[in-house]
Scaffold this active site. Sequence first.
Site, PDB file in Angstrom:
ATOM      1  N   THR A  11       0.820  -1.216   0.000  1.00 12.08           N
ATOM      2  CA  THR A  11       0.000   0.000   0.000  1.00 12.08           C
ATOM      3  C   THR A  11       0.854   1.266   0.000  1.00 12.08           C
ATOM      4  OG1 THR A  11      -1.638  -1.240   1.240  1.00 12.08           O
ATOM      5  CG2 THR A  11      -1.888   1.154   1.231  1.00 12.08           C
ATOM      6  N   GLY A 110       4.713   2.071  11.328  1.00 14.61           N
ATOM      7  CA  GLY A 110       4.434   0.788  11.999  1.00 14.61           C
ATOM      8  C   GLY A 110       5.601   0.313  12.833  1.00 14.61           C
ATOM      9  N   SER A 139       3.484   7.848  11.418  1.00 13.45           N
ATOM     10  CA  SER A 139       2.276   7.291  10.797  1.00 13.45           C
ATOM     11  C   SER A 139       1.416   8.382  10.151  1.00 13.45           C
ATOM     12  CB  SER A 139       1.446   6.555  11.855  1.00 13.45           C
ATOM     13  OG  SER A 139       0.801   7.515  12.668  1.00 13.45           O
ATOM     14  N   CYS A 140       0.428   7.947   9.422  1.00 17.17           N
ATOM     15  CA  CYS A 140      -0.477   8.869   8.724  1.00 17.17           C
ATOM     16  C   CYS A 140      -1.158   9.829   9.705  1.00 17.17           C
ATOM     17  CB  CYS A 140      -1.517   8.080   7.943  1.00 17.17           C
ATOM     18  SG  CYS A 140      -2.278   6.752   8.900  1.00 17.17           S
ATOM     19  N   ASN A 141      -1.699   9.280  10.798  1.00 18.89           N
ATOM     20  CA  ASN A 141      -2.391  10.138  11.769  1.00 18.89           C
ATOM     21  C   ASN A 141      -1.425  11.095  12.448  1.00 18.89           C
ATOM     22  OD1 ASN A 141      -5.207   9.404  11.748  1.00 18.89           O
ATOM     23  ND2 ASN A 141      -4.565   7.395  12.478  1.00 18.89           N
ATOM     24  N   HIS A 194      -1.309   7.799  19.553  1.00 18.01           N
ATOM     25  CA  HIS A 194      -1.032   8.926  18.655  1.00 18.01           C
ATOM     26  C   HIS A 194      -0.378  10.112  19.367  1.00 18.01           C
ATOM     27  CE1 HIS A 194      -4.385   6.502  17.090  1.00 18.01           C
ATOM     28  NE2 HIS A 194      -3.712   6.603  15.975  1.00 18.01           N
ATOM     29  N   GLY A 195      -0.882  10.423  20.582  1.00 21.15           N
ATOM     30  CA  GLY A 195      -0.315  11.550  21.339  1.00 21.15           C
ATOM     31  C   GLY A 195       1.164  11.322  21.624  1.00 21.15           C
ATOM     32  N   HIS A 220      -9.219   8.549   7.711  1.00 24.10           N
ATOM     33  CA  HIS A 220      -9.407   8.803   9.142  1.00 24.10           C
ATOM     34  C   HIS A 220     -10.036  10.191   9.301  1.00 24.10           C
ATOM     35  CE1 HIS A 220      -6.620   5.505   9.937  1.00 24.10           C
ATOM     36  NE2 HIS A 220      -5.625   6.146   9.351  1.00 24.10           N
TER      37      HIS A 220
HETATM   38  P1  NAD Z   1       1.252  -3.692   3.125  1.00 30.27           P
HETATM   39  O1  NAD Z   1       0.989  -4.981   3.792  1.00 30.27           O
HETATM   40  O2  NAD Z   1       0.223  -3.111   2.230  1.00 30.27           O
HETATM   41  O3  NAD Z   1       2.587  -3.795   2.260  1.00 30.27           O
HETATM   42  C1  NAD Z   1       3.747  -4.389   2.760  1.00 30.27           C
HETATM   43  C2  NAD Z   1       4.497  -5.058   1.617  1.00 30.27           C
HETATM   44  O4  NAD Z   1       5.725  -5.598   2.096  1.00 30.27           O
HETATM   45  C3  NAD Z   1       3.726  -6.215   0.983  1.00 30.27           C
HETATM   46  O5  NAD Z   1       3.814  -6.102  -0.421  1.00 30.27           O
HETATM   47  C4  NAD Z   1       4.469  -7.440   1.482  1.00 30.27           C
HETATM   48  O6  NAD Z   1       4.402  -8.502   0.533  1.00 30.27           O
HETATM   49  C5  NAD Z   1       5.891  -6.908   1.594  1.00 30.27           C
HETATM   50  N1  NAD Z   1       6.748  -7.643   2.521  1.00 30.27           N
HETATM   51  C6  NAD Z   1       6.402  -8.321   3.641  1.00 30.27           C
HETATM   52  N2  NAD Z   1       7.504  -8.835   4.234  1.00 30.27           N
HETATM   53  C7  NAD Z   1       8.562  -8.457   3.488  1.00 30.27           C
HETATM   54  C8  NAD Z   1       9.962  -8.668   3.567  1.00 30.27           C
HETATM   55  N3  NAD Z   1      10.487  -9.389   4.566  1.00 30.27           N
HETATM   56  N4  NAD Z   1      10.766  -8.138   2.620  1.00 30.27           N
HETATM   57  C9  NAD Z   1      10.244  -7.414   1.590  1.00 30.27           C
HETATM   58  N5  NAD Z   1       8.912  -7.172   1.460  1.00 30.27           N
HETATM   59  C10 NAD Z   1       8.099  -7.697   2.399  1.00 30.27           C
HETATM   60  O7  NAD Z   1       1.648  -2.672   4.280  1.00 30.27           O
HETATM   61  P2  NAD Z   1       1.454  -1.091   4.275  1.00 30.27           P
HETATM   62  O8  NAD Z   1       0.060  -0.788   4.636  1.00 30.27           O
HETATM   63  O9  NAD Z   1       2.026  -0.542   3.017  1.00 30.27           O
HETATM   64  O10 NAD Z   1       2.355  -0.691   5.513  1.00 30.27           O
HETATM   65  C11 NAD Z   1       3.767  -0.584   5.433  1.00 30.27           C
HETATM   66  C12 NAD Z   1       4.255   0.259   6.579  1.00 30.27           C
HETATM   67  O11 NAD Z   1       3.707   1.578   6.438  1.00 30.27           O
HETATM   68  C13 NAD Z   1       3.853  -0.202   7.988  1.00 30.27           C
HETATM   69  O12 NAD Z   1       4.864   0.179   8.896  1.00 30.27           O
HETATM   70  C14 NAD Z   1       2.593   0.610   8.254  1.00 30.27           C
HETATM   71  O13 NAD Z   1       2.319   0.759   9.623  1.00 30.27           O
HETATM   72  C15 NAD Z   1       2.966   1.927   7.606  1.00 30.27           C
HETATM   73  N6  NAD Z   1       1.834   2.770   7.207  1.00 30.27           N
HETATM   74  C16 NAD Z   1       0.768   2.241   6.575  1.00 30.27           C
HETATM   75  C17 NAD Z   1      -0.297   3.072   6.221  1.00 30.27           C
HETATM   76  C18 NAD Z   1      -1.518   2.555   5.534  1.00 30.27           C
HETATM   77  O14 NAD Z   1      -2.523   3.222   5.500  1.00 30.27           O
HETATM   78  N7  NAD Z   1      -1.525   1.391   4.943  1.00 30.27           N
HETATM   79  C19 NAD Z   1      -0.223   4.438   6.504  1.00 30.27           C
HETATM   80  C20 NAD Z   1       0.919   4.970   7.115  1.00 30.27           C
HETATM   81  C21 NAD Z   1       1.952   4.108   7.466  1.00 30.27           C
END
Ligand code: NAD
Length: 339
Positions: A11, A110, A139-141, A194-195, A220
């Site tokens: 994502t 994360g 994070s986003c929030n 978040h805080g 959100h």
């Molecule tokens: P996601 O699950 O959508 O994507 C993670 C990707 O990493 C997947 O394609 C997965 O196959 C791959 N992956 C897993 N293990 C791996 C490894 N060992 N080596 C290489 N690739 C690997 O996750 P996301 O939602 O994109 O979240 C990623 C990070 O961003 C997290 O820390 C999350 O908390 C943070 N985040 C997410 C969002 C959100 O809305 N989704 C927003 C802000 C921050």
Amino acid sequence: MIKVAVNGYGTVGKRVADAVAAQPDMEIVGVSKTRPSFEAFVTKARGFPLYIADPGKKGAFEKLGLAVAGSVAEMMERADVVVDATPGGVGKENLPLYKKLGKKAIFQGGEEHEVAGFSFCSDCNYRDAIGRQFVRVVSCNTTGLCRIINTLDKAYGVTKVRATMVRRASDPGEVKKGPVDAVVLDPVTVPSHHGPDVLTVLPHIDITTMAMIVPTTFMHMHAVQMDLKKPATKEGILSLIDAHPRIGLVRGGTGIKSTAELKEYAMDLGRPRGDLWENCVFADSIGVIGSEVYFFQAIHQEADIVVENVDAIRAMVGSVKDPAESVRMTNAAMKFTAI
Ligand code: NAD
């Protein structure tokens, strides 16, 4: 050109890869996947070299016509900066490899603050990230809170923040996550994380947050209340937001009263994936009562951190020293003007 690898093309990773590829001073040298999911096919369409976390799965990718350029370690060797966008907790496991290879790496929200030892928001502490090996984009929030708190803090001084986050249940593609029909307190206890997370970027702010999860995938919503040191007016706050490159205003005249309409608006504007990289502050919700300010802001969870990752790359490499210039470059390359 700054050579960037995206470890974890999910994502966040796929959005960061597109944002980096659009920049005049950066190029994507590779992206990585664990499994040959549909996103692996997107890497092919984009022309991003595809590396894999588990070399044993090479055959599974190749059987589907997906060429594998090599292992994740090989990808990292080709990069100046690795954006680690693997699921929360995996970044910590990758840290020893970045250290061993002597690579700069950006972690996502994360991961715990301690993984990188420095939490980043372009608005607040870009200069402190210059030259660093490890940075965590909050994070986003937290990004959404830091942007607006910092903006009002610089103008009026913020003495106290109380905010409630109404969080989306899952991202649109996450079919196995819920809740489907519940409001889940996240957590039941106060404060939510978040805080404390804002404090990793803005340690002097008095902030307490609560959070709940509702069955939606769009965005959100934050209900925010701040106490200010200096008197403010609604007009003054509106003009601060108007001048901010990453805080947008949802104007009353648009008739938008929900995240659904806001997302539709972004899609109509032709934003890639309907992404809203800015905070979306509802102009009519801004209320000033004495030294207290109230407002609602919507935060697109998948998007606001993307532009921050791009700035973090420039800061860590040290190629652009002025935060405003990096923000300008990032936004311009993405044809991003805040709503
Ligand atoms: P996601 O699950 O959508 O994507 C993670 C990707 O990493 C997947 O394609 C997965 O196959 C791959 N992956 C897993 N293990 C791996 C490894 N060992 N080596 C290489 N690739 C690997 O996750 P996301 O939602 O994109 O979240 C990623 C990070 O961003 C997290 O820390 C999350 O908390 C943070 N985040 C997410 C969002 C959100 O809305 N989704 C927003 C802000 C921050």
